[in-house]
Write a protein that holds these residues in place. Structure first.
Motif, PDB file in Angstrom:
ATOM      1  N   HIS A 158      27.663  57.362 -25.077  1.00 22.32           N
ATOM      2  CA  HIS A 158      28.674  58.425 -25.090  1.00 22.32           C
ATOM      3  C   HIS A 158      29.725  58.225 -26.175  1.00 22.32           C
ATOM      4  O   HIS A 158      30.333  59.192 -26.648  1.00 22.32           O
ATOM      5  N   ASN A 159      29.916  56.974 -26.583  1.00 26.57           N
ATOM      6  CA  ASN A 159      30.986  56.675 -27.542  1.00 26.57           C
ATOM      7  C   ASN A 159      30.477  56.248 -28.918  1.00 26.57           C
ATOM      8  O   ASN A 159      31.270  55.861 -29.774  1.00 26.57           O
ATOM      9  N   GLY A 160      29.170  56.326 -29.129  1.00 26.83           N
ATOM     10  CA  GLY A 160      28.617  55.978 -30.420  1.00 26.83           C
ATOM     11  C   GLY A 160      28.715  54.504 -30.756  1.00 26.83           C
ATOM     12  O   GLY A 160      28.860  54.132 -31.928  1.00 26.83           O
ATOM     13  N   VAL A 161      28.651  53.641 -29.744  1.00 29.17           N
ATOM     14  CA  VAL A 161      28.745  52.199 -29.943  1.00 29.17           C
ATOM     15  C   VAL A 161      27.347  51.630 -30.114  1.00 29.17           C
ATOM     16  O   VAL A 161      26.437  51.922 -29.340  1.00 29.17           O
ATOM     17  N   LYS A 162      27.171  50.800 -31.136  1.00 30.54           N
ATOM     18  CA  LYS A 162      25.894  50.127 -31.354  1.00 30.54           C
ATOM     19  C   LYS A 162      25.863  48.852 -30.523  1.00 30.54           C
ATOM     20  O   LYS A 162      26.798  48.035 -30.583  1.00 30.54           O
ATOM     21  N   LEU A 163      24.802  48.662 -29.723  1.00 31.49           N
ATOM     22  CA  LEU A 163      24.647  47.473 -28.895  1.00 31.49           C
ATOM     23  C   LEU A 163      23.621  46.536 -29.521  1.00 31.49           C
ATOM     24  O   LEU A 163      22.596  46.975 -30.042  1.00 31.49           O
ATOM     25  N   LEU A 164      23.901  45.243 -29.437  1.00 30.04           N
ATOM     26  CA  LEU A 164      23.005  44.247 -30.017  1.00 30.04           C
ATOM     27  C   LEU A 164      22.860  43.088 -29.039  1.00 30.04           C
ATOM     28  O   LEU A 164      23.839  42.407 -28.717  1.00 30.04           O
ATOM     29  N   ASP A 165      21.626  42.868 -28.547  1.00 28.89           N
ATOM     30  CA  ASP A 165      21.388  41.759 -27.626  1.00 28.89           C
ATOM     31  C   ASP A 165      20.780  40.580 -28.374  1.00 28.89           C
ATOM     32  O   ASP A 165      20.669  40.594 -29.607  1.00 28.89           O
ATOM     33  N   LEU A 166      20.383  39.551 -27.645  1.00 33.37           N
ATOM     34  CA  LEU A 166      19.895  38.333 -28.280  1.00 33.37           C
ATOM     35  C   LEU A 166      18.652  38.596 -29.120  1.00 33.37           C
ATOM     36  O   LEU A 166      18.531  38.091 -30.245  1.00 33.37           O
ATOM     37  N   ALA A 167      17.719  39.372 -28.591  1.00 32.46           N
ATOM     38  CA  ALA A 167      16.508  39.677 -29.350  1.00 32.46           C
ATOM     39  C   ALA A 167      16.843  40.440 -30.626  1.00 32.46           C
ATOM     40  O   ALA A 167      16.236  40.218 -31.680  1.00 32.46           O
ATOM     41  N   GLY A 168      17.824  41.346 -30.546  1.00 29.32           N
ATOM     42  CA  GLY A 168      18.241  42.089 -31.727  1.00 29.32           C
ATOM     43  C   GLY A 168      18.870  41.186 -32.777  1.00 29.32           C
ATOM     44  O   GLY A 168      18.673  41.381 -33.983  1.00 29.32           O
ATOM     45  N   ILE A 169      19.632  40.209 -32.319  1.00 26.24           N
ATOM     46  CA  ILE A 169      20.238  39.244 -33.243  1.00 26.24           C
ATOM     47  C   ILE A 169      19.153  38.481 -33.984  1.00 26.24           C
ATOM     48  O   ILE A 169      19.234  38.273 -35.204  1.00 26.24           O
ATOM     49  N   VAL A 170      18.110  38.052 -33.266  1.00 28.44           N
ATOM     50  CA  VAL A 170      17.019  37.312 -33.892  1.00 28.44           C
ATOM     51  C   VAL A 170      16.314  38.171 -34.936  1.00 28.44           C
ATOM     52  O   VAL A 170      15.944  37.689 -36.020  1.00 28.44           O
ATOM     53  N   GLU A 171      16.127  39.453 -34.634  1.00 20.32           N
ATOM     54  CA  GLU A 171      15.510  40.352 -35.611  1.00 20.32           C
ATOM     55  C   GLU A 171      16.343  40.424 -36.888  1.00 20.32           C
ATOM     56  O   GLU A 171      15.810  40.395 -38.004  1.00 20.32           O
TER      57      GLU A 171
END
Length: 328
Positions: free
Chosen positions: A289-302
């Motif tokens: 709803h607020n246009g926030v990009k989320l990054l989890d551990l797997a995303g960090i590794v990518e």
């Protein structure tokens, strides 16, 4: 003999709620159709080669092989585990009905077994390094008989005996670059996981620097909801300006934390929320709803795999990696 299986819950573990609600486990490749209509594995593999003409021959063979053994080897009372990337936990279940081809639950994952899932979960961090390495395979379906004692020991919280590992998957007999990459990512996850919260902020800043941003990491202490500020120019005037919140912990991050980042200064900046513990459903809704990009551990590794070579040397030193070349 009871066999033990790992079954991946979709590309991003998104199937777990569906599996629990319907007491099933399911795999995809719907283009292959019902494997029971083929007289032999060879015929089924031949069919896969004709369906997936744009894929590498080895990939077609691997996909068809996994579906075929799913139907021909998974049996009543076999044990199944799957991994929740969201909570970083393993789920354990027992097969209550042999595989069948069903499109009524999810047409994209029509190969279904009925499973009685246990309510208790096993945190990934409790497993031995060798187990984490083996269970980190990127195959969708594979045997894990070698790890049954450790899994049950952790499930019942008793010490496990040392494990002698054997190769049971015919797909694993040949060198597989996708498998190699998947296991390497698992090892990088473990290295990132060992960073302290302040080192994690520096790592995120290093990734943004590799992408061409100037960064400023908040000093230790209250940060007003922003751990890293990133901008294109040295003075911080040029947009986009990115404000980053970094949560390096086991617990998931929730909606209120996402809202706090949105409301933090500077107003109007783009928002990036990094959480190695993952995100609750409320957090994902608030982010959308607020246009926030989320990054989890797997995303960090990518991102590390993509940008590591361009990171500053002092940031690379947080997780020392070595590039190697493998045959294709």
């Amino acid at each position: 003999m009871t066999k033990w299986w790992m079954v991946r819950a979709g590309d991003n573990n998104e199937l777990i709620p569906e599996w629990q609600a319907n007491k099933i486990a399911s795999i995809g490749w719907p283009q292959l159709g019902d494997p029971r209509k083929f007289a032999s594995r060879e015929k089924f593999v031949e069919h896969a080669h004709s369906v997936y003409v744009d894929q590498k021959p080895g990939t077609r063979l691997s996909w068809a092989g996994q579906v075929w053994r799913y139907y021909n080897e998974v049996a009543l009372n076999d044990r199944v585990i799957t991994y929740s990337r969201e909570t970083r936990e393993y789920l354990l279940g027992t097969v209550t009905k042999a595989p069948e081809y069903r499109t009524d639950i999810n047409a994209l994952y029509p190969n279904v077994i009925s499973v009685a899932w246990e309510s208790k979960r096993i945190p990934r961090d409790l497993f031995s390094q060798r187990a984490k390495y083996s269970l980190g395979s990127t195959l969708t379906v594979f045997r894990i008989d070698d790890w049954q004692e450790e899994i049950l020991a952790l499930f019942h919280q008793t010490p496990a005996a040392p494990v002698n590992v054997t190769v049971q998957d015919e797909e694993a007999a040949e060198f597989n670059t996708e498998e190699f990459e998947g296991r390497a990512k698992s090892l990088i996850e473990d290295r990132v996981d060992k960073l302290d919260p302040w080192e994690m902020q520096e790592l995120v800043a290093g990734l943004l620097q590799a992408m061409g941003y100037q960064t400023k990491v908040s000093p230790k202490g209250p940060d007003g909801g922003v751990d890293v500020l990133a901008h294109r120019d040295a003075f911080g005037f040029e947009k986009p300006i990115i404000k980053v919140q970094v949560k390096h912990r086991r617990a998931t991050s929730g909606g209120p934390e996402v809202q706090q980042l949105v409301g933090a200064s500077p107003h109007g900046a783009s928002c990036l929320f990094v959480s190695t513990g993952g995100f609750t459903a409320a957090a994902r809704t608030a982010a959308q709803h607020n246009g926030v990009k989320l990054l989890d551990l797997a995303g960090i590794v990518e991102l590390i795999n993509e940008w590591y070579d361009k990171m500053p040397a002092e940031k690379q030193a947080l997780i020392p990696l070595k590039r190697i070349y493998v045959p294709m």
